[in-house]
Design a protein around this motif. Structure first.
Motif, PDB file in Angstrom:
ATOM      1  N   PRO A  83      42.047  21.391 -25.132  1.00  0.00           N
ATOM      2  CA  PRO A  83      41.475  20.935 -23.865  1.00  0.00           C
ATOM      3  C   PRO A  83      39.965  20.763 -23.936  1.00  0.00           C
ATOM      4  O   PRO A  83      39.306  21.329 -24.802  1.00  0.00           O
ATOM      5  N   ASP A  84      39.431  19.980 -23.004  1.00  0.00           N
ATOM      6  CA  ASP A  84      37.985  19.821 -22.875  1.00  0.00           C
ATOM      7  C   ASP A  84      37.478  20.986 -22.025  1.00  0.00           C
ATOM      8  O   ASP A  84      37.818  21.109 -20.849  1.00  0.00           O
ATOM      9  N   THR A  85      36.666  21.845 -22.627  1.00  0.00           N
ATOM     10  CA  THR A  85      36.264  23.085 -21.945  1.00  0.00           C
ATOM     11  C   THR A  85      35.121  22.897 -20.951  1.00  0.00           C
ATOM     12  O   THR A  85      35.022  23.657 -19.987  1.00  0.00           O
ATOM     13  N   ALA A  86      34.277  21.885 -21.153  1.00  0.00           N
ATOM     14  CA  ALA A  86      33.071  21.745 -20.318  1.00  0.00           C
ATOM     15  C   ALA A  86      33.388  21.640 -18.819  1.00  0.00           C
ATOM     16  O   ALA A  86      32.800  22.375 -18.011  1.00  0.00           O
ATOM     17  N   PRO A  87      34.302  20.762 -18.389  1.00  0.00           N
ATOM     18  CA  PRO A  87      34.573  20.675 -16.948  1.00  0.00           C
ATOM     19  C   PRO A  87      35.225  21.939 -16.384  1.00  0.00           C
ATOM     20  O   PRO A  87      34.982  22.294 -15.220  1.00  0.00           O
ATOM     21  N   VAL A  88      36.016  22.620 -17.200  1.00  0.00           N
ATOM     22  CA  VAL A  88      36.658  23.862 -16.753  1.00  0.00           C
ATOM     23  C   VAL A  88      35.603  24.955 -16.566  1.00  0.00           C
ATOM     24  O   VAL A  88      35.627  25.694 -15.581  1.00  0.00           O
ATOM     25  N   LEU A  89      34.675  25.044 -17.500  1.00  0.00           N
ATOM     26  CA  LEU A  89      33.588  26.020 -17.385  1.00  0.00           C
ATOM     27  C   LEU A  89      32.747  25.750 -16.145  1.00  0.00           C
ATOM     28  O   LEU A  89      32.377  26.684 -15.411  1.00  0.00           O
ATOM     29  N   LEU A  90      32.474  24.485 -15.867  1.00  0.00           N
ATOM     30  CA  LEU A  90      31.681  24.107 -14.695  1.00  0.00           C
ATOM     31  C   LEU A  90      32.391  24.518 -13.397  1.00  0.00           C
ATOM     32  O   LEU A  90      31.777  25.115 -12.496  1.00  0.00           O
ATOM     33  N   ARG A  91      33.692  24.245 -13.315  1.00  0.00           N
ATOM     34  CA  ARG A  91      34.466  24.612 -12.118  1.00  0.00           C
ATOM     35  C   ARG A  91      34.510  26.135 -11.938  1.00  0.00           C
ATOM     36  O   ARG A  91      34.388  26.645 -10.825  1.00  0.00           O
ATOM     37  N   LEU A  92      34.661  26.833 -13.043  1.00  0.00           N
ATOM     38  CA  LEU A  92      34.729  28.297 -12.999  1.00  0.00           C
ATOM     39  C   LEU A  92      33.401  28.891 -12.549  1.00  0.00           C
ATOM     40  O   LEU A  92      33.357  29.827 -11.742  1.00  0.00           O
ATOM     41  N   ARG A  93      32.298  28.327 -13.063  1.00  0.00           N
ATOM     42  CA  ARG A  93      30.955  28.788 -12.690  1.00  0.00           C
ATOM     43  C   ARG A  93      30.718  28.569 -11.199  1.00  0.00           C
ATOM     44  O   ARG A  93      30.201  29.443 -10.501  1.00  0.00           O
ATOM     45  N   GLN A  94      31.122  27.404 -10.707  1.00  0.00           N
ATOM     46  CA  GLN A  94      30.957  27.109  -9.271  1.00  0.00           C
ATOM     47  C   GLN A  94      31.772  28.087  -8.427  1.00  0.00           C
ATOM     48  O   GLN A  94      31.297  28.583  -7.394  1.00  0.00           O
ATOM     49  N   GLN A  95      32.987  28.370  -8.871  1.00  0.00           N
ATOM     50  CA  GLN A  95      33.872  29.301  -8.168  1.00  0.00           C
ATOM     51  C   GLN A  95      33.254  30.699  -8.118  1.00  0.00           C
ATOM     52  O   GLN A  95      33.309  31.388  -7.102  1.00  0.00           O
ATOM     53  N   LEU A  96      32.656  31.107  -9.247  1.00  0.00           N
ATOM     54  CA  LEU A  96      32.034  32.427  -9.342  1.00  0.00           C
ATOM     55  C   LEU A  96      30.846  32.531  -8.385  1.00  0.00           C
ATOM     56  O   LEU A  96      30.637  33.565  -7.740  1.00  0.00           O
ATOM     57  N   GLN A  97      30.074  31.449  -8.270  1.00  0.00           N
ATOM     58  CA  GLN A  97      28.901  31.449  -7.377  1.00  0.00           C
ATOM     59  C   GLN A  97      29.299  31.505  -5.911  1.00  0.00           C
ATOM     60  O   GLN A  97      28.563  32.022  -5.076  1.00  0.00           O
ATOM     61  N   GLU A  98      30.465  30.982  -5.596  1.00  0.00           N
ATOM     62  CA  GLU A  98      30.942  31.016  -4.204  1.00  0.00           C
ATOM     63  C   GLU A  98      31.360  32.419  -3.799  1.00  0.00           C
ATOM     64  O   GLU A  98      31.480  32.743  -2.663  1.00  0.00           O
TER      65      GLU A  98
END
Length: 277
Positions: free
Chosen positions: A262-277
């Motif tokens: 899988p392409d990890t970059a978009p998943v990492l970005l979504r996870l980071r955003q989720q963590l900040q929320e």
């Protein structure tokens, strides 16, 4: 539907089900992935039941990585040397194959997401527990010039040096306690101690970070960890937490199971955003 899971205790906080669901969506794979709470004293019973009921693969987190090692019928060379298993796969004749994707996940995050070239770098690894055991071999194989393992009790760090001695003859591998770090400089400092969990920090001397250095905490949280705050004060060029490592080690497990990366970059970005929320 193919079934996968992550075992841990506690496990409700795990990001793995979300990560693997996103991987599956992205790659068009049909699979179900659940977080399973195993009893502290019976990992084997839970894992056996999961595979007997048709499970194809599983991730393993705290405190079961040593239990998983014993549970396996076959081990990858990197899992055997690390002395810990975080990825299980059902193979031929229902045999369970064990691997360790933690170290390769760390190296992929460092070199891929963070763009850090490990070749010929001086690296300091803080801590000599299970987290450290999983990352020593991939760091050596990435071509670091020097790897020092520092621990409160230096004997434990020395044991790791003995295990991995000679794996990469060109690399200088050494061990010591916190006091032994005075006067030395490193291009990369990795915090693999559990100090961040308790909001603490090893007693590190000033001046450890070379110009352009990267400081990386294998833990992750919504706020910067005490180690990351220390590194910023010490002038680190780049400071990162272990969220990228979490995603990258998951991607390696996903590839082992599905033969699709899988392409990890978009998943990492979504996870980071989720963590900040």
């Amino acid at each position: 539907m193919d079934h996968y899971a992550v075992f841990g205790n506690p496990i409700a906080h795990s990001k793995s089900p979300q990560i693997h669901r996103w991987f599956a969506e992205q790659t068009g794979q049909q699979l179900d992935y659940q977080a399973l709470l195993a009893p502290v004293d019976d990992f084997e019973g839970s894992a056996r039941q999961f595979f007997d009921q048709g499970g194809l693969g599983a991730n393993v987190t705290v405190p079961f990585k040593l239990d998983a090692l014993v549970f396996c019928d076959q081990l990858s060379p990197r899992a055997r040397r690390a002395g810990a298993v975080n990825t299980l796969q059902k193979g031929k004749n229902n045999e369970i194959y064990g691997d360790n994707t933690d170290g390769v996940g760390l190296v992929r995050d460092l070199t891929g997401q963070l763009g850090f070239n490990l070749h010929n770098k001086r690296v300091l690894l803080l801590g000599a527990g299970g987290a450290s055991r999983g990352v020593v071999e991939p760091l050596l194989k990435a071509g670091v010039a020097k790897l020092k393992i520092a621990n409160r009790t230096p004997e434990k760090a020395q044991q790791l040096v003995q295990i991995f001695h000679g794996l990469q003859p060109d690399a200088e591998l050494s061990a010591g306690n916190w006091a032994s770090l005075a006067g030395s400089q490193y291009d990369l400092i990795l915090n693999a101690t559990s100090a961040s969990l308790s909001g603490d920090l090893p007693p590190l001397p000033d001046g450890l970070l070379a110009p352009g250095a990267l400081a990386y905490d294998l833990m992750y949280a919504r706020q910067p960890t005490p180690f990351m705050e220390w590194a910023i004060q010490q002038g680190a060029t780049t400071v990162a937490d272990g969220l990228g490592m979490l995603v990258e080690q998951a991607a390696e497990a996903f590839f082992l199971w599905r033969q699709v990366r899988p392409d990890t970059a978009p998943v990492l970005l979504r996870l980071r955003q989720q963590l900040q929320e």
